[in-house]
Write an enzyme that holds these catalytic residues in place. Structure first.
Site, PDB file in Angstrom:
ATOM      1  N   CYS A   1      27.900  21.244  -6.650  1.00 36.03           N
ATOM      2  CA  CYS A   1      28.130  21.465  -8.086  1.00 36.03           C
ATOM      3  C   CYS A   1      29.618  21.265  -8.416  1.00 36.03           C
ATOM      4  O   CYS A   1      30.481  21.869  -7.775  1.00 36.03           O
ATOM      5  CB  CYS A   1      27.677  22.869  -8.483  1.00 36.03           C
ATOM      6  SG  CYS A   1      27.982  23.190 -10.237  1.00 36.03           S
TER       7      CYS A   1
ATOM      8  N   ASN B   1      20.731  10.324  -2.361  1.00 34.07           N
ATOM      9  CA  ASN B   1      20.698  10.653  -3.794  1.00 34.07           C
ATOM     10  C   ASN B   1      21.835   9.960  -4.540  1.00 34.07           C
ATOM     11  O   ASN B   1      22.955   9.877  -4.048  1.00 34.07           O
ATOM     12  CB  ASN B   1      20.813  12.193  -3.951  1.00 34.07           C
ATOM     13  CG  ASN B   1      21.009  12.644  -5.387  1.00 34.07           C
ATOM     14  OD1 ASN B   1      21.967  13.355  -5.675  1.00 34.07           O
ATOM     15  ND2 ASN B   1      20.144  12.242  -6.286  1.00 34.07           N
TER      16      ASN B   1
HETATM   17  C1  LIG Z   1      22.037  18.135 -16.023  1.00 34.96           C
HETATM   18  C2  LIG Z   1      22.217  18.132 -14.538  1.00 34.96           C
HETATM   19  C3  LIG Z   1      22.133  19.321 -13.829  1.00 34.96           C
HETATM   20  C4  LIG Z   1      22.304  19.336 -12.433  1.00 34.96           C
HETATM   21  N1  LIG Z   1      22.159  20.518 -11.766  1.00 34.96           N
HETATM   22  C5  LIG Z   1      22.224  20.529 -10.396  1.00 34.96           C
HETATM   23  C6  LIG Z   1      21.959  21.733  -9.662  1.00 34.96           C
HETATM   24  O1  LIG Z   1      21.634  22.790 -10.223  1.00 34.96           O
HETATM   25  N2  LIG Z   1      22.068  21.669  -8.312  1.00 34.96           N
HETATM   26  C7  LIG Z   1      22.399  20.512  -7.644  1.00 34.96           C
HETATM   27  O2  LIG Z   1      22.476  20.502  -6.422  1.00 34.96           O
HETATM   28  N3  LIG Z   1      22.632  19.361  -8.318  1.00 34.96           N
HETATM   29  C8  LIG Z   1      22.529  19.349  -9.665  1.00 34.96           C
HETATM   30  N4  LIG Z   1      22.707  18.167 -10.343  1.00 34.96           N
HETATM   31  C9  LIG Z   1      22.955  16.921  -9.587  1.00 34.96           C
HETATM   32  C10 LIG Z   1      21.660  16.138  -9.334  1.00 34.96           C
HETATM   33  O3  LIG Z   1      20.757  16.873  -8.540  1.00 34.96           O
HETATM   34  C11 LIG Z   1      21.968  14.784  -8.632  1.00 34.96           C
HETATM   35  O4  LIG Z   1      22.640  15.066  -7.442  1.00 34.96           O
HETATM   36  C12 LIG Z   1      22.849  13.856  -9.473  1.00 34.96           C
HETATM   37  O5  LIG Z   1      22.435  13.841 -10.826  1.00 34.96           O
HETATM   38  C13 LIG Z   1      22.807  12.415  -8.927  1.00 34.96           C
HETATM   39  O6  LIG Z   1      21.494  11.919  -8.869  1.00 34.96           O
HETATM   40  P1  LIG Z   1      20.892  10.913  -9.984  1.00 34.96           P
HETATM   41  O7  LIG Z   1      21.770   9.683 -10.000  1.00 34.96           O
HETATM   42  O8  LIG Z   1      19.490  10.627  -9.531  1.00 34.96           O
HETATM   43  O9  LIG Z   1      20.945  11.630 -11.292  1.00 34.96           O
HETATM   44  C14 LIG Z   1      22.568  18.130 -11.738  1.00 34.96           C
HETATM   45  C15 LIG Z   1      22.672  16.935 -12.461  1.00 34.96           C
HETATM   46  C16 LIG Z   1      22.488  16.916 -13.827  1.00 34.96           C
HETATM   47  C17 LIG Z   1      22.583  15.609 -14.580  1.00 34.96           C
END
Ligand SMILES: Cc1cc2nc3c(=O)[nH]c(=O)nc-3n(C[C@H](O)[C@H](O)[C@H](O)COP(=O)(O)O)c2cc1C
Length: 330
Positions: free
Chosen positions: A106, A206
């Protein structure tokens, strides 16, 4: 050769290795149920503060709720003190989650300034201590989710993943961006490949997976054991069905009809109301409806209307106007 299929995480077998990533404010119970139904192999809950669990914070109870239809589900804790995190696990042991995950990615200042989230990556020895403390008290597999590093000058995902493995982690998810980047720029998949090469536990890649072809490319370029999809699932739980169909049938299935999107939004809203009450539930739905309707002809015109929805009737009316126009086939 790594690729689409079942995935074993400790004692838990996932039917497939396409995973809904944790998203605070998004991957709540109603959304996870929809993604599970659409075929996600695992769904991840919104992060929960270990301290908030111990102090019995009222909102935390809602975050911890799990539906019988969403298994397997991963519960994510954030914190930095091994003993506090152990106590939190003790307090939630009757909750029916399947996997215990630790947030090490985070980027939010409020979290980082407490030494939590991605700040843990500054101290791999602490990562090992936290994981091993949790493995001692948890009867379920413990996993971690890390980033590429904290800053561009401190790229240490490999070191952190090895520390988690040494502590007893059952899997590691790697988001290919640094904390410094937040969510900007392109995710670096090379770092995911390096982590995969370094550890024996399953690695979940990811960052920037948005459909079947990009999931396939992630498997091929990194050798990862599973793929995690986060933002591309917003307003689009159908993505799991589409990625599954891409791998299982060799082609992506049709996009959902507007009628199916409408029906899904109404079910989503029904669940929000059931779990959060009308006031919060409908307000939460505003962002989801914006995402569900993104790109639909005429949706921009209704943005204002979406932001004024206050109950199920106004939600149905606004969504009907966008998704069920009389001249468009449903
Ligand atoms: C609105 C939002 C909230 C997120 N909250 C968390 C979270 O609570 N815990 C976490 O490990 N990652 C959190 N992430 C990160 C995502 O799990 C992920 O690692 C990141 O968006 C990259 O992946 P993507 O390109 O598929 O979106 C959050 C991302 C977004 C956009």
């Amino acid at each position: 050769m790594a690729g689409y299929g079942k995935l074993q995480i400790g004692s838990v077998t996932l039917d497939n290795n396409i995973i809904l990533g944790p998203m605070a404010g998004v991957s709540d119970l109603p959304f996870r149920v929809l993604c599970s139904e659409m075929g996600a192999g695992l769904v991840c809950m919104e992060m929960v503060s270990a301290k908030a669990i111990i102090y019995k914070n009222r909102n935390t109870n809602m975050l911890l709720e799990i539906h019988p239809d969403e298994h397997p589900v991963s519960l994510q804790l954030f914190g930095s003190e091994p003993e506090i995190m152990q106590q939190a696990v003790e307090m939630i042991k009757d909750r029916p989650y399947d996997i215990l995950d630790v947030n090490m990615g985070c980027p939010v200042p409020k979290v980082v300034s407490n030494g939590e989230g991605s700040a843990l990556m500054k101290d791999p020895a602490l990562i090992e201590r936290i994981v091993s403390a949790l493995v001692q008290v948890s009867d379920r597999p413990v996993t971690v989710k890390i980033r590429k590093g904290f800053t561009d000058n401190s790229i240490n995902a490999v070191e952190c993943a090895l520390a988690a493995e040494a502590g007893g982690a059952a899997a590691v998810a790697v988001h290919g961006r640094t904390r410094e980047q937040f969510y900007s720029g392109k995710a670096d998949w090379e770092i995911i490949r390096q982590v995969k090469e370094a550890v024996k536990i399953p690695v979940i890649g990811n960052g920037d997976v948005v459909d079947g072809p990009s999931a396939k490319a992630m498997f091929e370029q990194t050798g990862c054991d599973g793929v995690m999809v986060a933002r591309a699932a917003q307003g689009n739980p159908f993505i799991f069905r589409e990625i599954k169909s891409f791998f299982e049938e060799g082609k992506t299935c049709e996009r959902p009809s507007r009628k199916e999107v409408y029906d899904t939004v109404i079910r989503h809203a029904d669940m929000q109301l059931k779990y959060k009450g009308e006031y919060i539930g409908i307000r939460e739905m505003r962002k989801h409806v914006s995402w569900y309707t993104f790109g639909m002809p005429g949706s921009a015109k209704f943005r204002n209307e979406i932001n004024q929805m206050t109950d199920m009737d106004t939600l149905k009316e606004a969504c009907g106007k966008i998704m069920l126009p009389p001249t468009v086939d449903t």
